[in-house]
Each structure stands twice: as structure tokens, then as C-alpha cells.
Design an enzyme around this catalytic site. Structure first.
Site, PDB file in Angstrom:
ATOM      1  N   HIS A   1       0.837  -1.204   0.000  1.00  0.00           N
ATOM      2  CA  HIS A   1       0.000   0.000   0.000  1.00  0.00           C
ATOM      3  C   HIS A   1       0.871   1.253   0.000  1.00  0.00           C
ATOM      4  O   HIS A   1       0.577   2.224  -0.700  1.00  0.00           O
ATOM      5  CB  HIS A   1      -0.942   0.001   1.204  1.00  0.00           C
ATOM      6  CG  HIS A   1      -2.228  -0.722   0.941  1.00  0.00           C
ATOM      7  ND1 HIS A   1      -2.316  -2.085   0.954  1.00  0.00           N
ATOM      8  CD2 HIS A   1      -3.476  -0.267   0.633  1.00  0.00           C
ATOM      9  CE1 HIS A   1      -3.565  -2.452   0.676  1.00  0.00           C
ATOM     10  NE2 HIS A   1      -4.288  -1.361   0.482  1.00  0.00           N
TER      11      HIS A   1
ATOM     12  N   LYS B   1      -9.627  -7.922   8.322  1.00  0.00           N
ATOM     13  CA  LYS B   1     -10.280  -8.145   9.602  1.00  0.00           C
ATOM     14  C   LYS B   1     -10.112  -6.886  10.427  1.00  0.00           C
ATOM     15  O   LYS B   1      -9.112  -6.179  10.285  1.00  0.00           O
ATOM     16  CB  LYS B   1      -9.688  -9.353  10.333  1.00  0.00           C
ATOM     17  CG  LYS B   1      -8.235  -9.157  10.745  1.00  0.00           C
ATOM     18  CD  LYS B   1      -7.737 -10.264  11.625  1.00  0.00           C
ATOM     19  CE  LYS B   1      -6.253 -10.175  11.875  1.00  0.00           C
ATOM     20  NZ  LYS B   1      -5.854  -9.358  13.022  1.00  0.00           N
TER      21      LYS B   1
END
Lengths: 184, 280
Positions: free
Chosen positions: A37, A102
């Protein structure tokens, strides 16, 4: 409710998915976590092209353990999504439709999900051996030098996930916890 | 005096790294089964069932239970009659970690510097806690620690006047803030007392105690039971998706402290609470 969907995602199908739905995903998805990222963010800041087209695609926040001989991949469960929050709204605005991870997301991410008719799924954290069985193909397509953090293209079959933030912005982590809270 | 070759330490550490990442101890497996039976949320039950299936696949096919095979935390208790021979002990420990993580197909998750962040590619160095004890034996516990839960851990420097209620509030607050991020059902390791770093170490050590064993100190045992009940009333549930089984156990360790302080550390561990102990 149990549902079966394809990846890349289809806009009309996303609208039908609601927070709390149990969904099986089949098709092509990409992996990216912290370092990937950061690098995608730098690429965009330099006005260069990302290694994959984001449009209607799903990113799985996951860095696998190494594959044993003859296996497609090692253990392959989700990592904590909140570490990607800083980068996520930009990627959603560029066409990313789904994320699998999550844990909690920021309000900025929730708003970007709604704004882009996107969706956030949770896979079961710590079930990496089980989830690896749903991955039929895996190849590194970018940032090979990042090792486990490289971007991988995966072919998945019936990958089990739960809708946490749906395209209307409903958040299962808030509603479900209230339902079972016994403090009152 | 007893001579122990450091090669033996390397060999054991290697085997223990691989074992810990593929097999959970019986107390943990039993606790998960019990949680599945007691869970009231259908989705929560389904998730707990998946976790049990996951453990079975992991052991049978030698796929790590979780892809985050952790940073290797090692507690080593060395009898003062022991003499190590054949090389440097710490080098031997790290060599065991290197071999275990490389040959065991475990993920390499360690970076060489917290800011520069280059992966060391062999999961070294380990975090090693040495303790000198009586006797001529060496007890090694290896506890690979995943960072989803580690990141949700907290330290509170409470005041003595905050007392036991302050401790309860701190632990419950930490668990609620962690929510789904710590991969519930969690094991909560709590250290109370000592100094800033001592209570953190106690909380880590608490996680290596079996989840079906309580503290021998009566008020601490009661506190463990009360906190577990409080945490399970939070509604967080398996995967944080709602339910009555948020924690499998609260393990508390205490130590004397200063007249002016009440340090409390809360070390979260996910349901993959890995630890293997061997006595050499």
C-alpha cells in the site's frame, strides 16, 4: 444469509449485499498489505501507473506463509485492515470495489465505501490454513522484493467472508456487538 | 556443573518453532471446543467451528495455523549449574529460529530496524528473556507472537488509589478497544505490579500459562474469573462479529511494586495462543 458472488465484483450484486451476510467469493482477487500500500501510494503521488487495474477489483489484506513443495500457497488468512486505512479512500475513489481483511475501519473509509458503492468483508482471522484451501492459483504480479508483502493475483473458489461494511455504510462490528452485549 | 552443547539448544529451538506454529496445546484446543458449545450467536458458533477445522487442517497438512507465524518470543530459564559449550548461547538461539522459520516454511515477519524496515528474511532476531534459576537444567518456552493482537496491547500506570477497580476497568477498556482487531476469542495476559517493563513482561509470561489453570493467589484467581465474565458480556464475540465468547481466559501474574505505583499491562493474544515448553 448465505450468498455466492464473483470477483471482480458486479455493481448490482454489491447493492444486494448487507452487513452480516455470509458470502462465498469465487474469481480473481489481489493481495496487498502494509508495504505494498505504501508503494502504491508513492506510485500514485509520482503520477505513475499502478501494477493492476483497480476497477471493480477486490484487495485481500494478506501476506501468506511460504508454500510447501507442490502447494499453491502457505497459510493465508487476513491481516488487520486498519493499517491500510490511510491509503484506502484514495484506492476506492480510483475504482477499488471490495476489501477483505479483519478489524475496524475509520469513518473516512466507511464514507469512501458508501461514496463508491463499495464493500468491506471480513475473513476469519487466524484461520489461515483453512482459507488457503480456497486459493487455487497464486502468482506475484508486482513488488516481488517485498517477499510476503508482494502483490499477488489469486484465483479463489468459495472463499468464505462476512460483509462488515455494506454499500449503505452499515457496520456489522457495531450492530452485532450491541445485540450480544449483556452489560446492561 | 553440567555441560550442555549450544548445538542442542539450536536443534530444540528449531523443532519448537515448527511445532508451535502447527499444533496448539491441548488446553487451548479444549477451550475452543468449550467456547463453541457455549456460544449463543449462530455466526459466532460457525466461526468457532471454522477455527477448529483450521486447527485440524494445520496439523494434518503442516500448514501454519495462522499466516502470521509471529516474532519468536523465547523464555529461557537457565539452571546456575549449567555451562554452555560450543559457542555463544544467543547466537545458537537465533540459529534455531533461523532454521525453524526457513526449513519449516514459516513466514518471515521481522524487519531489521523499526523505521528503515528491511525484512531480515529469516525471522531473526528473536526476543529473548533470560532467567537464572537453581539446578542444572534449562527450560525453554517458545511463544511465537502475532502482531494483530500484539498491536492492541496496552500499559496503564495507575495510581495506588485506583485499586482493584482501576485494574478491572483498565483490562476491560483494553479488550473493548481491541474489539475485532485482536482476533477474538482472545486470551488476555495481565501483569500487575513491578515497574513499567516488569509488568509488561509479566503480562507476556501470563499468556504462556495454561488457560485452564488459575493463579494460586486467591484474590487473583477471583479477579481472573470476574474479568473473564465481564469481558464475555461485552458482546464482541468470535471474530468480533458479535457473541458471548470473546475471551477464552484471563491469566494474571503479579509482582511487588513501589509505594507510589500500580502498573497494569494487558497483553492480548488471539485464539492462536502458541507456546511450547521443553526441559533440557
Amino acid at each position: 444469509m448465505e450468498k455466492y458472488i464473483q470477483a471482480p465484483l458486479v455493481e448490482s450484486e454489491i447493492k444486494d449485499l448487507q452487513a452480516g451476510d455470509y458470502v462465498y467469493i469465487t474469481g480473481k482477487i489481489y493481495t496487498a498489505r502494509d508495504a505494498a500500500h505504501k508503494r502504491m501510494d508513492e506510485t500514485l503521488k509520482n503520477e505513475e501507473k499502478l501494477p493492476m487495474d483497480l476497477k471493480n477489483n477486490v484487495i485481500y489484506y494478506m501476506g501468506p506463509s511460504p508454500a510447501r513443495e507442490g502447494k499453491v500457497i502457505g497459510s493465508a488468512g487476513p491481516t488487520t485492515a486498519s493499517r491500510m486505512d490511510k491509503y484506502t479512500p484514495t484506492l476506492l475513489d480510483l475504482g477499488l470495489k471490495g476489501m477483505i481483511g479483519k478489524g475496524k475501519r475509520t469513518e473516512d473509509v466507511r464514507q469512501a465505501v458508501v461514496r463508491n458503492n463499495a464493500i468491506y468483508f471480513a475473513a476469519v482471522g487466524g484461520a489461515g490454513a483453512l482459507l488457503s484451501k480456497c486459493i487455487k492459483e497464486s502468482k506475484v504480479i508486482a513488488y516481488d522484493d517485498l517477499g510476503t508483502e508482494a502483490i499477488r493475483e489469486l484465483q479463489v473458489e468459495k472463499l468464505p467472508v462476512v460483509v462488515v461494511i455494506d454499500s449503505k455504510g452499515n457496520n456489522l462490528y457495531e450492530t452485532a456487538i450491541n445485540e450480544y452485549n449483556r452489560e446492561r | 556443573m553440567r555441560n550442555i552443547s549450544v548445538e542442542e539448544i539450536t536443534k530444540n529451538i528449531k523443532e519448537m518453532c515448527i511445532e508451535a506454529n502447527h499444533f496448539l496445546s491441548k488446553d487451548m484446543r479444549d477451550a475452543l471446543k468449550k467456547a463453541e458449545n457455549n456460544e449463543e450467536s449462530p455466526l459466532g458458533k460457525q466461526i468457532l467451528q471454522q477455527l477448529e477445522d483450521n486447527l485440524e487442517i494445520a496439523g494434518k497438512e503442516m500448514i501454519p495455523i495462522c499466516q502470521d507465524t509471529g516474532m519468536a518470543v523465547i523464555f529461557i530459564q537457565i539452571g546456575q549449574e549449567v555451562h554452555f559449550e560450543g559457542g555463544n548461547l544467543e547466537t545458537a538461539i537465533n540459529q534455531g529460529v533461523r532454521q525453524g522459520y526457513t526449513e519449516g516454511f514459516l513466514r518471515k515477519s521481522v524487519v531489521d530496524d523499526p523505521i528503515i524496515r528491511n525484512n531480515t528474511k529469516d525471522n531473526t532476531p528473536a526476543v529473548i528473556h533470560y532467567e537464572i534459576i537453581e539446578g542444572d537444567q534449562v527450560t525453554i518456552t517458545i511463544a511465537p507472537k502475532g502482531f494483530g493482537s500484539e498491536n492492541m496491547s496496552r500499559i496503564f500506570m495507575l495510581k495506588p488509589a485506583d485499586g482493584i477497580d482501576g485494574v478491572k476497568n483498565a483490562v476491560v477498556q483494553a479488550v473493548k478497544e481491541a474489539g475485532p482487531n485482536a482476533c477474538p476469542p482472545i486470551v488476555v495476559g495481565v501483569g500487575i505490579g513491578g515497574t513499567f517493563e516488569k509488568c509488561a513482561l509479566l503480562s507476556k509470561k501470563a499468556l504462556t500459562r495454561n488457560v485452564n489453570e488459575h493463579s494460586h493467589i486467591p484474590y487473583v484467581k477471583e479477579l481472573e474469573e470476574e474479568l473473564l465474565e465481564k469481558i464475555n458480556k461485552s458482546g464482541i464475540g468470535p471474530g468480533g462479529l458479535g457473541g458471548t465468547q470473546t475471551a477464552l481466559a484471563v491469566n494474571i501474574e503479579t509482582y511487588p511494586t513501589h509505594i507510589a505505583g500500580l502498573p497494569v499491562a494487558v497483553n492480548m493474544c488471539c485464539h492462536v495462543n502458541r507456546h511450547v515448553t521443553r526441559v533440557i
